[in-house]
Scaffold this active site. Structure first.
Site, PDB file in Angstrom:
ATOM      1  CG  HIS A 207      70.733  10.595  46.522  1.00  0.00           C
ATOM      2  ND1 HIS A 207      71.679  10.431  47.508  1.00  0.00           N
ATOM      3  CD2 HIS A 207      70.255  11.863  46.661  1.00  0.00           C
ATOM      4  CE1 HIS A 207      71.762  11.553  48.212  1.00  0.00           C
ATOM      5  NE2 HIS A 207      70.923  12.429  47.724  1.00  0.00           N
TER       6      HIS A 207
ATOM      7  CB  THR B 110      75.471  20.703  38.995  1.00  0.00           C
ATOM      8  OG1 THR B 110      74.345  21.163  38.254  1.00  0.00           O
ATOM      9  CG2 THR B 110      76.011  19.431  38.381  1.00  0.00           C
TER      10      THR B 110
ATOM     11  CE  LYS C  71      73.496  12.671  44.411  1.00  0.00           C
ATOM     12  NZ  LYS C  71      73.345  14.044  43.833  1.00  0.00           N
TER      13      LYS C  71
END
Length: 228
Positions: free
Chosen positions: A136, A78, A140
């Site tokens: 992305h 993360t 996200k």
């Protein structure tokens, strides 16, 4: 090896699959089962050799506090929590735990970072301006990506500059695209990494877990990626 995966999103699911393929025993906790790190009691954590976190920035910090306090080993994929890194590093060192974190566990991305460093060194003071674009998936949470920030920091340090602008895009289910451009009045150079799937991240995270399971201390994946 007994592996606990925190987070049942797309990357977390793939991490669990890859860990099982590599012969490890895997248990997965989703967000509902581990609200506020409530499931991570010392007896429960003691049942695993390593914990892998692919959750959210807020959850990851709570999870690290619970896991590292027991002296356990942990991989955190993360991003978006690095303002708390000094606290987590201190906790890992005090408890003789193991913490391995990284903005990206892909071997290809790690190679790109090394190439970006060399490119910036060679172009230093040569009239080139650097910029980054990253793309992305729409879910996200952090923007720009941790990988883009690492890339910018690498270039800034190597080229001796203070700013590398980043443009972030969130599109569909994109696995990850990072483009570093160096432009002068005469020409431009482009360095690109495009992930076709999340498997590269998952494989790297599992290999990182195998490595940290026998180490203590706090490490950036960039420091140890050639060893895992």
């Amino acid at each position: 090896m007994r592996v606990l995966v925190l987070g049942h999103g797309k990357t977390g699911k793939l991490v669990a699959e890859v860990a099982a393929e590599r012969g490890h025993s895997v248990h997965v906790l989703d967000a509902k089962e581990n609200a506020n790190a409530s499931a991570l009691t010392p007896p429960f954590v003691a049942g695993f050799d390593v914990v892998i976190d692919f959750t959210t920035p807020e959850a990851a910090v709570q999870n690290m506090r619970a896991v590292l306090a027991t002296g356990a080993k942990m991989v955190v994929g993360t991003t978006g929590w690095y303002d708390k890194l000094p606290d987590m590093r201190s906790l890992a060192e005090r408890k003789q735990a193991g913490l391995l974190y990284g903005t990206n566990f892909s071997v290809g991305v790690q190679t790109m970072l090394q190439m970006a460093k060399r490119m910036a060194e060679l172009l230093k003071n040569s009239g080139y301006e650097f910029s980054i674009e990253e793309t992305h998936h729409v879910t996200k949470l952090d923007s720009p990506s941790g990988t883009a920030i690492s890339l910018a920091n690498t270039v800034k340090a190597a080229a001796g500059i203070t700013d590398v602008p980043i443009k972030a895009h969130r599109v569909g289910d994109a696995a990850g695209l990072h483009v570093l451009e160096a432009r002068s009045k005469a020409d431009k150079l482009v360095l690109t990494h495009e992930a076709h799937s999340r498997r590269g991240f998952a494989e790297g995270a599992v290999r990182a877990a195998e490595w940290i399971s026998t180490h203590t201390g706090c490490y950036d994946f960039q420091e140890v990626c050639t060893k895992v």
